[in-house]
Scaffold this active site. Structure first.
Site, PDB file in Angstrom:
ATOM      1  N   ILE A  50       0.839  -1.201   0.000  1.00 39.26           N
ATOM      2  CA  ILE A  50       0.000   0.000   0.000  1.00 39.26           C
ATOM      3  C   ILE A  50       0.877   1.256   0.000  1.00 39.26           C
ATOM      4  CG2 ILE A  50      -1.718   1.324   1.305  1.00 39.26           C
ATOM      5  CD1 ILE A  50      -2.714  -1.386   2.417  1.00 39.26           C
ATOM      6  N   CYS A  51       1.953   1.215   0.764  1.00 38.50           N
ATOM      7  CA  CYS A  51       2.814   2.391   0.953  1.00 38.50           C
ATOM      8  C   CYS A  51       3.269   3.040  -0.353  1.00 38.50           C
ATOM      9  CB  CYS A  51       4.011   2.036   1.824  1.00 38.50           C
ATOM     10  SG  CYS A  51       3.559   1.400   3.454  1.00 38.50           S
ATOM     11  N   PRO A  52       3.771   2.286  -1.337  1.00 36.30           N
ATOM     12  CA  PRO A  52       4.248   2.973  -2.543  1.00 36.30           C
ATOM     13  C   PRO A  52       3.127   3.649  -3.329  1.00 36.30           C
ATOM     14  CG  PRO A  52       4.329   0.597  -2.862  1.00 36.30           C
ATOM     15  CD  PRO A  52       4.021   0.847  -1.406  1.00 36.30           C
TER      16      PRO A  52
END
Length: 177
Positions: A50-52
């Protein structure tokens, strides 16, 4: 957890600001970007899923924040070396236009009160005014990404210094009471 009206904590962290050899890292602190609005967004850890998507979207919209005299700063507890490796190996992060700060000692995350019980930061976003006062906080569960357009909408509302109704968008009328 620190909240609206609190002073954003002092900090000094290493950050990845470039992939250019010899210019990859710099120190960013609470005095950096003096006189600007700052948007801090925290993510749990590098080399995840999810982070990128969030980091890349904040990067793509960095010009929209700059147009509002705001600097976006991404933060996780990974080292600046891990941040650089991730940027070098992830297509969506290679040309990132925002700093990736390394809160490796977890001091900033801890001072803000956003550490998950697993020791990683929650998906927290802070809008901080030019005087260093927190004006907006949003925290998501680890499994749900945030909305960059909503962060921009709230920043726009805060910058009017007026009363903005539900779903207000920049350019619309504010409330007169």
């Amino acid at each position: 957890m620190l909240t609206v009206g609190d002073q954003f904590p002092q900090f000094a962290l290493q950050a990845v600001v470039s992939r250019e050899k010899g210019k990859e890292f710099t120190e960013i602190n609470d005095k950096s970007y003096a006189g600007k609005w700052r948007v801090f967004f925290f993510w749990p850890m590098d080399f995840t899923f999810i982070c990128p998507t969030e980091i890349a979207e904040f990067g793509r919209r960095s010009g929209d924040f700059a147009d509002r005299d705001a600097q976006v700063l991404g933060v996780s507890t990974d080292t600046h070396f891990v941040h650089l490796a991730w940027r070098n190996h992830h297509d969506d992060l290679r040309d990132l236009k925002i700093p990736m700060l390394a809160d490796t000692k977890r001091e900033l995350s801890q001072a803000l009160g956003i550490l998950h019980k697993d020791g990683v930061p929650l998906r927290a976003t802070f809008i901080v005014d030019p005087q260093g006062i927190i004006r907006w906080v949003s925290v998501n569960d680890l499994s749900v990404g945030r909305s960059v357009p909503e962060v921009l909408r709230v920043l726009d509302g805060l910058q009017t210094d007026e009363l903005c109704p539900c779903n207000w968008q920049k350019g619309e009328a504010t409330l007169n009471v």
